[in-house]
Scaffold this motif. Structure first.
Motif, PDB file in Angstrom:
ATOM      1  N   HIS A  64       2.952  -5.067  -6.319  1.00 24.41           N
ATOM      2  CA  HIS A  64       1.962  -4.481  -6.999  1.00 24.41           C
ATOM      3  C   HIS A  64       1.187  -3.656  -6.133  1.00 24.41           C
ATOM      4  CE1 HIS A  64       2.074  -6.490 -10.943  1.00 24.41           C
ATOM      5  NE2 HIS A  64       2.508  -7.742 -10.118  1.00 24.41           N
ATOM      6  N   CYS A  65       0.750  -2.450  -6.570  1.00 22.55           N
ATOM      7  CA  CYS A  65      -0.188  -1.708  -5.436  1.00 22.55           C
ATOM      8  C   CYS A  65      -1.167  -0.702  -6.351  1.00 22.55           C
ATOM      9  CB  CYS A  65       0.752  -1.016  -4.595  1.00 22.55           C
ATOM     10  SG  CYS A  65      -0.266  -0.192  -3.070  1.00 22.55           S
ATOM     11  N   ILE A  66      -2.280  -0.658  -5.903  1.00 24.13           N
ATOM     12  CA  ILE A  66      -3.134   0.100  -6.562  1.00 24.13           C
ATOM     13  C   ILE A  66      -3.042   1.641  -6.149  1.00 24.13           C
ATOM     14  CG2 ILE A  66      -4.986  -1.423  -7.334  1.00 24.13           C
ATOM     15  CD1 ILE A  66      -6.433  -0.645  -4.840  1.00 24.13           C
ATOM     16  N   PHE A  67      -2.404   1.879  -4.957  1.00 25.44           N
ATOM     17  CA  PHE A  67      -2.140   3.255  -4.388  1.00 25.44           C
ATOM     18  C   PHE A  67      -0.730   3.672  -5.026  1.00 25.44           C
ATOM     19  CE2 PHE A  67      -5.059   2.367  -0.537  1.00 25.44           C
ATOM     20  CZ  PHE A  67      -6.125   2.404  -1.302  1.00 25.44           C
ATOM     21  N   ASP A  68      -0.787   5.025  -4.716  1.00 22.40           N
ATOM     22  CA  ASP A  68       0.478   5.976  -5.099  1.00 22.40           C
ATOM     23  C   ASP A  68       0.815   6.727  -4.034  1.00 22.40           C
ATOM     24  OD1 ASP A  68       1.874   6.137  -7.506  1.00 22.40           O
ATOM     25  OD2 ASP A  68       0.980   8.269  -7.727  1.00 22.40           O
ATOM     26  N   CYS A  69       1.255   6.099  -2.860  1.00 16.49           N
ATOM     27  CA  CYS A  69       1.824   6.835  -1.755  1.00 16.49           C
ATOM     28  C   CYS A  69       3.297   7.608  -2.251  1.00 16.49           C
ATOM     29  CB  CYS A  69       2.065   5.978  -0.517  1.00 16.49           C
ATOM     30  SG  CYS A  69       0.398   4.955  -0.122  1.00 16.49           S
ATOM     31  N   ALA A  70       3.487   8.603  -1.914  1.00 20.76           N
ATOM     32  CA  ALA A  70       4.474   9.329  -2.547  1.00 20.76           C
ATOM     33  C   ALA A  70       5.793   8.884  -1.852  1.00 20.76           C
ATOM     34  CB  ALA A  70       4.430  10.968  -2.246  1.00 20.76           C
ATOM     35  N   TYR A  71       5.936   8.099  -0.728  1.00 19.81           N
ATOM     36  CA  TYR A  71       7.140   7.827  -0.349  1.00 19.81           C
ATOM     37  C   TYR A  71       7.566   6.610  -0.449  1.00 19.81           C
ATOM     38  CZ  TYR A  71       3.443   6.766   2.767  1.00 19.81           C
ATOM     39  OH  TYR A  71       2.161   5.996   3.116  1.00 19.81           O
ATOM     40  N   CYS A  72       6.666   5.656  -1.172  1.00 16.64           N
ATOM     41  CA  CYS A  72       6.810   4.359  -0.996  1.00 16.64           C
ATOM     42  C   CYS A  72       7.397   3.900  -2.527  1.00 16.64           C
ATOM     43  CB  CYS A  72       5.461   3.763  -0.939  1.00 16.64           C
ATOM     44  SG  CYS A  72       5.608   1.833  -0.758  1.00 16.64           S
ATOM     45  N   VAL A  73       8.282   2.818  -2.475  1.00 13.63           N
ATOM     46  CA  VAL A  73       8.912   2.429  -3.643  1.00 13.63           C
ATOM     47  C   VAL A  73       8.074   1.573  -4.425  1.00 13.63           C
ATOM     48  CG1 VAL A  73      11.308   2.357  -3.307  1.00 13.63           C
ATOM     49  CG2 VAL A  73      10.079   0.598  -2.334  1.00 13.63           C
ATOM     50  N   SER A  74       6.876   0.865  -3.812  1.00  6.49           N
ATOM     51  CA  SER A  74       5.850   0.280  -4.524  1.00  6.49           C
ATOM     52  C   SER A  74       4.603   1.049  -5.059  1.00  6.49           C
ATOM     53  CB  SER A  74       5.559  -0.827  -3.775  1.00  6.49           C
ATOM     54  OG  SER A  74       6.302  -1.641  -3.089  1.00  6.49           O
ATOM     55  N   ARG A  75       5.023   2.344  -4.947  1.00  2.97           N
ATOM     56  CA  ARG A  75       3.684   3.009  -5.326  1.00  2.97           C
ATOM     57  C   ARG A  75       3.388   2.730  -7.035  1.00  2.97           C
ATOM     58  NH1 ARG A  75       6.140   9.071  -5.081  1.00  2.97           N
ATOM     59  NH2 ARG A  75       6.692   9.363  -7.155  1.00  2.97           N
ATOM     60  N   LYS A  76       2.222   2.820  -7.483  1.00  2.00           N
ATOM     61  CA  LYS A  76       1.846   2.478  -8.465  1.00  2.00           C
ATOM     62  C   LYS A  76       2.436   3.236  -9.839  1.00  2.00           C
ATOM     63  CE  LYS A  76      -2.378   5.137  -9.358  1.00  2.00           C
ATOM     64  NZ  LYS A  76      -3.764   5.087  -9.087  1.00  2.00           N
ATOM     65  N   SER A 110       2.256  -6.337   2.499  1.00  2.00           N
ATOM     66  CA  SER A 110       1.877  -6.394   1.193  1.00  2.00           C
ATOM     67  C   SER A 110       1.378  -5.234   0.534  1.00  2.00           C
ATOM     68  CB  SER A 110       0.716  -7.464   1.016  1.00  2.00           C
ATOM     69  OG  SER A 110       0.472  -7.704  -0.500  1.00  2.00           O
ATOM     70  N   GLY A 111       1.763  -5.028  -1.049  1.00  2.00           N
ATOM     71  CA  GLY A 111       1.031  -3.860  -1.499  1.00  2.00           C
ATOM     72  C   GLY A 111      -0.340  -4.341  -1.640  1.00  2.00           C
ATOM     73  N   ILE A 112      -1.404  -3.400  -2.331  1.00  2.00           N
ATOM     74  CA  ILE A 112      -2.656  -3.770  -2.273  1.00  2.00           C
ATOM     75  C   ILE A 112      -2.825  -4.011  -3.688  1.00  2.00           C
ATOM     76  CG2 ILE A 112      -4.935  -2.681  -1.919  1.00  2.00           C
ATOM     77  CD1 ILE A 112      -3.646  -1.038   0.189  1.00  2.00           C
ATOM     78  N   PHE A 113      -3.268  -5.441  -3.746  1.00  2.00           N
ATOM     79  CA  PHE A 113      -3.593  -5.929  -4.912  1.00  2.00           C
ATOM     80  C   PHE A 113      -5.229  -5.772  -5.165  1.00  2.00           C
ATOM     81  CE2 PHE A 113      -1.366 -10.364  -4.552  1.00  2.00           C
ATOM     82  CZ  PHE A 113      -0.680 -10.352  -5.663  1.00  2.00           C
ATOM     83  N   GLU A 181      -4.984   8.367  -0.920  1.00  2.00           N
ATOM     84  CA  GLU A 181      -6.060   7.407  -1.129  1.00  2.00           C
ATOM     85  C   GLU A 181      -6.284   7.052   0.513  1.00  2.00           C
ATOM     86  OE1 GLU A 181      -3.089   6.816  -3.467  1.00  2.00           O
ATOM     87  OE2 GLU A 181      -4.236   6.139  -5.257  1.00  2.00           O
ATOM     88  N   LYS A 182      -5.294   7.361   1.398  1.00  2.00           N
ATOM     89  CA  LYS A 182      -5.603   6.710   2.630  1.00  2.00           C
ATOM     90  C   LYS A 182      -6.074   7.748   3.669  1.00  2.00           C
ATOM     91  CE  LYS A 182      -1.775   3.545   2.381  1.00  2.00           C
ATOM     92  NZ  LYS A 182      -0.379   2.984   3.004  1.00  2.00           N
ATOM     93  N   ASN A 183      -6.620   7.352   4.810  1.00  2.79           N
ATOM     94  CA  ASN A 183      -6.991   8.435   5.913  1.00  2.79           C
ATOM     95  C   ASN A 183      -7.069   7.692   7.254  1.00  2.79           C
ATOM     96  OD1 ASN A 183      -9.712   7.148   6.561  1.00  2.79           O
ATOM     97  ND2 ASN A 183      -9.949   7.377   4.254  1.00  2.79           N
TER      98      ASN A 183
HETATM   99  S1  SF4 Z   1       2.583  -0.371  -0.874  1.00  7.12           S
HETATM  100 FE1  SF4 Z   1       1.216   0.640   0.882  1.00  7.12          FE
HETATM  101  S2  SF4 Z   1       2.575   2.437   1.184  1.00  7.12           S
HETATM  102 FE2  SF4 Z   1       3.105   1.685  -0.726  1.00  7.12          FE
HETATM  103  S3  SF4 Z   1       1.875   2.702  -2.152  1.00  7.12           S
HETATM  104 FE3  SF4 Z   1       0.944   0.699  -1.745  1.00  7.12          FE
HETATM  105  S4  SF4 Z   1      -0.526   1.292  -0.007  1.00  7.12           S
HETATM  106 FE4  SF4 Z   1       0.865   3.063  -0.225  1.00  7.12          FE
END
Ligand code: SF4
Length: 421
Positions: A64-76, A110-113, A181-183
């Protein structure tokens, strides 16, 4: 293991395979009457067919992740099956797998809960329970979540062998584009905090052997390569500064795996594994051979060559510095000869004390003479012909003479069956 946990394991181990910063080495944690030991023989590494390390139980706490990083399979925004372990489930899995000799340790990301602190607090709790309740002395690598409080980051260091804060992408503009969402500020903050804490604990350890360990295997990071336009010059300069300024133990280069379609991502069919390999070779030269970034890549040649390894590329470009006189050259120059490793340089320097080193001596030392012979002068070497050949001709001669797999192979396929030997 019950079915629910098994299903979670399937999902969260699969989601973790894209993180390559899992090599475990350099830990000095000793077994003091508990379970496991990451010292002595160290942790063995084994690799899956896609080249990822599996000797550790390598999982995400959640995808689960609250972020939406374009390259990541776990993105929200990605429509995938989600799962989350409880603290107890990860602790039990680690202990059970360890007892069955399946693993030597735990790599937990972990993704970010909810938020960074909420997630980091759970990661820390897992490591703490393993160490304090189960007396687990195996290797633990935890992700430090950017944005988590300094207290939690420092507490993690009390229980983990290694911590890593991922740079994610090699430049801030790329991060802004693909992971808005990151910096960098939030990424550097835990990194700096860990650096200070590691130094402080080393000082304490010098004063008292009873001082507690703090991330004894240091910290590492990972960058995704090939999803953004940075040249190798930029990537290696960033890695060099991370080694020097943040005192990182390792920078991992992860070839971008095209698993998602997004207009912000390049359309490639294969991950750039050969480029990844060249970066690792260059990284090795920076850390152990005393090369500077600009000797390997510069403004005129901002990317490492694909057809030759970085050291051979350097020697071909700086042909005027060769042949190197084996009997007179400084150590720094010996280290720059293609086919001559750190161990061989040590042997050459030792042998020079007792007399002239000949070509025959070098052969007996086990140098890779198929490359080195064109770049050295010493009694008995009939191949020292640097001045007579252009860069291309010399390259052709060396490549036709070498047994290197890489220049003959095409881009490796991440999911191809492993070659049997
Ligand atoms: S798991 Fe990490 S890389 Fe993937 S969307 Fe969440 S913050 Fe971004």
């Amino acid at each position: 293991m019950n079915e629910g946990t098994q299903e979670k394991l399937k999902i969260l181990a699969d989601a973790a395979k894209y993180d390559v910063s899992c090599a475990s080495s350099g830990s000095k944690r000793k077994n003091k009457g508990g379970l496991g030991n990451s010292d002595g023989m160290g942790i063995c590494h084994s690799y899956t067919e896609d080249g990822r390390c599996v000797s550790l139980l390598k999982i995400l706490l959640t995808n689960h992740c609250i972020f939406d990083c374009a390259y990541c399979v776990s993105r929200k925004s990605n429509d995938i099956k989600r799962a989350a372990f409880t603290v107890k489930e990860v602790v039990d899995l680690t202990i059970n797998f360890y007892r069955r000799n399946y693993i030597e340790g735990l790599f937990l990301s972990s993704g970010i809960f909810k938020n960074a602190d909420y997630t980091m607090e759970r990661l820390v709790r897992i490591a703490k329970e393993l160490r304090t309740i189960h007396k687990f002395n195996g290797y633990i690598h935890l992700k430090a979540i950017p944005g988590a409080s300094d207290e939690l980051i420092r507490e993690a260091g009390m229980y983990a062998d290694r911590l890593s804060v991922n740079m994610e992408l090699p430049s801030e503009p790329s991060l802004k584009k693909l992971a808005p969402e990151k910096n960098y500020q939030e990424i550097y903050k835990p990194m700096s905090s860990l650096r200070h804490a590691i130094i402080e604990h080393k000082e304490e350890k010098k004063k008292s052997r009873k001082a507690p360990l703090f991330a004894p295997a240091g910290q590492s990071t990972q960058m995704i390569i090939g999803a953004t336009p940075e040249h190798d010059l930029h990537i290696l300069s960033l890695a060099d500064s991370l080694y020097k300024q943040q005192q990182l133990r390792r920078v991992y280069y992860s070839g971008y795996v095209p698993v998602l379609s997004d207009s912000r991502l390049p359309s490639i069919s294969h991950p750039p594994l050969l480029r990844e390999n060249r970066l690792y070779q260059a990284d090795w030269l920076l850390r152990f051979y005393g090369f500077t970034v600009n000797e390997l890549v510069d403004e005129a040649n901002p990317d490492l060559p694909f057809d030759v390894d970085p050291k051979l590329g350097y020697a071909l470009r700086y042909r005027h510095l060769f042949p190197v006189d084996i009997n007179r050259a400084e150590k720094e120059m010996l280290l720059r000869i293609p086919g001559v490793g750190v161990k061989s340089v040590r042997l050459i320097l030792q042998s020079r004390r007792f007399g002239k080193v000949t070509y025959d001596h070098l052969r007996k030392m086990g140098l890779a003479l198929n490359r080195a012979k064109y770049f050295i002068s010493c009694p008995g070497n009939p191949f020292s012909v640097m001045g007579e050949h252009t860069e291309n001709r010399l390259k052709r001669m060396i490549l036709s003479d070498t047994t290197s797999r890489l220049h003959k192979s095409s881009q490796l396929n991440l999911f191809a069956s492993p070659a049997l030997t």
